[in-house]
Design a protein around this motif. Structure first.
Motif, PDB file in Angstrom:
ATOM      1  N   ALA A 174       0.820  -1.208   0.000  1.00  0.00           N
ATOM      2  CA  ALA A 174       0.000   0.000   0.000  1.00  0.00           C
ATOM      3  C   ALA A 174       0.857   1.262   0.000  1.00  0.00           C
ATOM      4  O   ALA A 174       0.525   2.250  -0.665  1.00  0.00           O
ATOM      5  N   ALA A 175       1.976   1.232   0.726  1.00  0.00           N
ATOM      6  CA  ALA A 175       2.797   2.436   0.866  1.00  0.00           C
ATOM      7  C   ALA A 175       3.357   2.931  -0.464  1.00  0.00           C
ATOM      8  O   ALA A 175       3.646   4.126  -0.611  1.00  0.00           O
ATOM      9  N   PHE A 176       3.507   2.051  -1.453  1.00  0.00           N
ATOM     10  CA  PHE A 176       4.011   2.469  -2.752  1.00  0.00           C
ATOM     11  C   PHE A 176       3.082   3.458  -3.440  1.00  0.00           C
ATOM     12  O   PHE A 176       3.508   4.243  -4.281  1.00  0.00           O
ATOM     13  N   TYR A 177       1.809   3.405  -3.112  1.00  0.00           N
ATOM     14  CA  TYR A 177       0.801   4.160  -3.852  1.00  0.00           C
ATOM     15  C   TYR A 177       0.393   5.432  -3.119  1.00  0.00           C
ATOM     16  O   TYR A 177      -0.714   5.935  -3.276  1.00  0.00           O
ATOM     17  N   HIS A 178       1.338   5.965  -2.336  1.00  0.00           N
ATOM     18  CA  HIS A 178       1.067   7.146  -1.520  1.00  0.00           C
ATOM     19  C   HIS A 178       0.510   8.295  -2.351  1.00  0.00           C
ATOM     20  O   HIS A 178      -0.529   8.878  -2.013  1.00  0.00           O
ATOM     21  N   TRP A 179       1.183   8.646  -3.436  1.00  0.00           N
ATOM     22  CA  TRP A 179       0.768   9.824  -4.204  1.00  0.00           C
ATOM     23  C   TRP A 179      -0.573   9.590  -4.892  1.00  0.00           C
ATOM     24  O   TRP A 179      -1.409  10.499  -4.961  1.00  0.00           O
ATOM     25  N   VAL A 180      -0.787   8.388  -5.381  1.00  0.00           N
ATOM     26  CA  VAL A 180      -2.067   8.080  -6.025  1.00  0.00           C
ATOM     27  C   VAL A 180      -3.199   8.166  -5.001  1.00  0.00           C
ATOM     28  O   VAL A 180      -4.233   8.808  -5.236  1.00  0.00           O
ATOM     29  N   GLN A 181      -3.002   7.552  -3.846  1.00  0.00           N
ATOM     30  CA  GLN A 181      -4.051   7.563  -2.823  1.00  0.00           C
ATOM     31  C   GLN A 181      -4.300   8.971  -2.306  1.00  0.00           C
ATOM     32  O   GLN A 181      -5.460   9.372  -2.111  1.00  0.00           O
ATOM     33  N   ALA A 182      -3.240   9.736  -2.100  1.00  0.00           N
ATOM     34  CA  ALA A 182      -3.403  11.101  -1.596  1.00  0.00           C
ATOM     35  C   ALA A 182      -4.208  11.952  -2.564  1.00  0.00           C
ATOM     36  O   ALA A 182      -5.048  12.767  -2.157  1.00  0.00           O
ATOM     37  N   GLY A 183      -3.967  11.771  -3.857  1.00  0.00           N
ATOM     38  CA  GLY A 183      -4.691  12.553  -4.844  1.00  0.00           C
ATOM     39  C   GLY A 183      -6.142  12.146  -4.979  1.00  0.00           C
ATOM     40  O   GLY A 183      -7.049  12.991  -4.974  1.00  0.00           O
ATOM     41  N   VAL A 184      -6.389  10.843  -5.082  1.00  0.00           N
ATOM     42  CA  VAL A 184      -7.762  10.355  -5.250  1.00  0.00           C
ATOM     43  C   VAL A 184      -8.605  10.693  -4.031  1.00  0.00           C
ATOM     44  O   VAL A 184      -9.797  11.012  -4.144  1.00  0.00           O
ATOM     45  N   SER A 185      -8.006  10.658  -2.845  1.00  0.00           N
ATOM     46  CA  SER A 185      -8.754  10.881  -1.607  1.00  0.00           C
ATOM     47  C   SER A 185      -9.295  12.301  -1.486  1.00  0.00           C
ATOM     48  O   SER A 185     -10.153  12.562  -0.629  1.00  0.00           O
ATOM     49  N   GLN A 186      -8.816  13.206  -2.328  1.00  0.00           N
ATOM     50  CA  GLN A 186      -9.353  14.561  -2.303  1.00  0.00           C
ATOM     51  C   GLN A 186     -10.777  14.613  -2.840  1.00  0.00           C
ATOM     52  O   GLN A 186     -11.517  15.567  -2.571  1.00  0.00           O
ATOM     53  N   ARG A 187     -11.165  13.584  -3.604  1.00  0.00           N
ATOM     54  CA  ARG A 187     -12.465  13.619  -4.278  1.00  0.00           C
ATOM     55  C   ARG A 187     -13.386  12.448  -3.920  1.00  0.00           C
ATOM     56  O   ARG A 187     -14.591  12.552  -4.081  1.00  0.00           O
ATOM     57  N   THR A 188     -12.822  11.341  -3.485  1.00  0.00           N
ATOM     58  CA  THR A 188     -13.666  10.189  -3.156  1.00  0.00           C
ATOM     59  C   THR A 188     -12.942   9.288  -2.174  1.00  0.00           C
ATOM     60  O   THR A 188     -11.773   9.499  -1.852  1.00  0.00           O
ATOM     61  N   ARG A 189     -13.638   8.269  -1.710  1.00  0.00           N
ATOM     62  CA  ARG A 189     -13.045   7.300  -0.797  1.00  0.00           C
ATOM     63  C   ARG A 189     -12.112   6.394  -1.585  1.00  0.00           C
ATOM     64  O   ARG A 189     -12.420   5.963  -2.701  1.00  0.00           O
ATOM     65  N   VAL A 190     -10.962   6.055  -1.013  1.00  0.00           N
ATOM     66  CA  VAL A 190      -9.997   5.200  -1.689  1.00  0.00           C
ATOM     67  C   VAL A 190      -9.329   4.310  -0.656  1.00  0.00           C
ATOM     68  O   VAL A 190      -8.987   4.754   0.445  1.00  0.00           O
ATOM     69  N   CYS A 191      -9.177   3.047  -1.007  1.00  0.00           N
ATOM     70  CA  CYS A 191      -8.559   2.074  -0.101  1.00  0.00           C
ATOM     71  C   CYS A 191      -7.427   1.344  -0.818  1.00  0.00           C
ATOM     72  O   CYS A 191      -7.600   0.874  -1.952  1.00  0.00           O
ATOM     73  N   SER A 192      -6.295   1.240  -0.154  1.00  0.00           N
ATOM     74  CA  SER A 192      -5.218   0.355  -0.582  1.00  0.00           C
ATOM     75  C   SER A 192      -5.051  -0.701   0.497  1.00  0.00           C
ATOM     76  O   SER A 192      -5.568  -0.562   1.608  1.00  0.00           O
ATOM     77  N   TYR A 193      -4.329  -1.755   0.173  1.00  0.00           N
ATOM     78  CA  TYR A 193      -4.152  -2.818   1.158  1.00  0.00           C
ATOM     79  C   TYR A 193      -2.888  -3.585   0.834  1.00  0.00           C
ATOM     80  O   TYR A 193      -2.309  -3.444  -0.251  1.00  0.00           O
ATOM     81  N   ASP A 194      -2.453  -4.386   1.792  1.00  0.00           N
ATOM     82  CA  ASP A 194      -1.317  -5.284   1.583  1.00  0.00           C
ATOM     83  C   ASP A 194      -1.851  -6.701   1.424  1.00  0.00           C
ATOM     84  O   ASP A 194      -2.582  -7.196   2.295  1.00  0.00           O
ATOM     85  N   ARG A 195      -1.510  -7.340   0.306  1.00  0.00           N
ATOM     86  CA  ARG A 195      -1.894  -8.741   0.166  1.00  0.00           C
ATOM     87  C   ARG A 195      -1.187  -9.580   1.232  1.00  0.00           C
ATOM     88  O   ARG A 195      -0.169  -9.170   1.802  1.00  0.00           O
TER      89      ARG A 195
END
Length: 330
Positions: free
Chosen positions: A65-86
């Motif tokens: 999940a930590a790899f996608y910090h910038w993607v999650q930070a950006g998407v979270s400005q407009r909607t709910r977003v979840c990442s996870y660790d398999r």
């Protein structure tokens, strides 16, 4: 493997084999751990509560999940977003189940149910994650309202490259060797050679987390296990012959790095040409699919470099908006 899985996706593990950060204990999780029946998986959700659809980020091979910090930070400005660790990666427990699409998709579904993350979802899959979101859509079609493929693997890539099996063997050797190196405390020796400026620009907490887990032998054991099941994942993803009229975007990382000689450049150009054609096929699975190339982005910098991640975010949010306008998944 002459494709995103090894030639570049395996780099996800290599690039992450960054220098020892001196962490003596596991850093606190970004999100929370959720029990899915004897195994706890790490889930990190941000953005406005109740906003739908929720974007679900599916990482590449061995990714966290930590790899996608910038993607999650950006998407979270407009909607709910979840990442996870398999399972077997990051803060998640290991699992005794095979690391194939069948089991990983089942675990993701169980995780979202247990955490009360309700559909509809826009699934965003990077690299190997592209095959997994196809498999998820096949098994749970009523839950998926849109898809974003981020320099995705493709079910037909093995047949598309003549040296695939050779490169796959190299990838398996790499992960096995990195597991040994991590046991000996030497995985971090790769940082100065392989980590780009993008890593240094991540927030300190994210760097510390990645440093810790990428010096963990378990990371490379799980990555090898995921690679061992790539053929099964591709076979399941290939069963999806249509995504209907769901909004879909397929993003190709189009960077052609400097090469020492014309032959290397020609190989890189051919690699990009083949993957662009495969990605166009992915987009064509939907009547509302589109194919976008980011010419300056690489397979890892696509999500690791903020300026490229911002472009990814814009494309994902367009799918979110189209999904909202379309209503329920179909």
């Amino acid at each position: 493997m002459a494709g995103r899985l090894i030639a570049r996706v395996a780099t996800l593990g290599a690039v992450c084999a960054v220098a020892l950060s001196g962490c003596s204990s596991e850093p606190p999780p970004l999100g929370r751990k959720v029990d899915i029946g004897g195994v706890e998986l790490h889930l990190y959700c941000t953005g406005p509560q109740g906003a739908q659809p929720t974007v679900i980020i599916e990482a590449g091979l061995g990714g966290m999940a930590a790899f996608y910090h910038w993607v999650q930070a950006g998407v979270s400005q407009r909607t709910r977003v979840c990442s996870y660790d398999r399972a077997g990666l990051g803060w998640s427990d290991s699992s005794s189940e095979p690391r194939d699409a069948e089991h990983m998709v089942h675990e993701l579904h169980a995780l979202l149910e247990a955490a009360h993350v309700a559909p509809p979802y826009v699934m965003a899959g990077h690299s190997l994650g592209g095959l997994l979101i196809l498999a998820y859509t096949r098994r749970y079609p009523d839950e998926v309202s849109g898809l974003a493929f981020l320099d995705s693997s493709h079910p037909q890539q093995k047949a598309s490259f003549p040296n695939y099996e050779r490169d796959e063997r190299r990838g398996k050797y790499f992960y096995s060797a990195m597991k040994v190196a991590a046991h000996l405390g030497g995985a971090g020796l790769f940082r100065s050679q392989l980590a780009g400026d993008w890593f240094e620009r991540l927030p300190a907490q994210v760097q510390v987390s990645l440093d810790y887990f990428l010096d963990d032998p378990r990371t490379y054991a799980t990555s090898r296990a995921e690679l061992d099941h790539f053929d099964a994942d591709a076979s399941e993803a290939a069963l999806v012959d249509s995504l209907g009229d769901r909004p879909v975007v397929v993003i190709t990382a189009g960077e052609l790095r400097k090469h020492s000689n014309p032959e290397e450049l020609a190989r890189a150009q051919e690699h990009l040409r083949v993957f662009s054609a495969l990605h166009a096929k992915l987009a064509a699975l939907s009547t509302r699919g589109r194919h976008v190339t980011l010419p300056e982005a690489g397979h890892i910098s696509l999500i690791g470099e903020k300026r490229h991640a911002d472009e990814v975010v814009g494309n994902i949010l367009q799918i979110v908006q189209e999904s909202r306008a379309a209503g329920e998944p179909r």
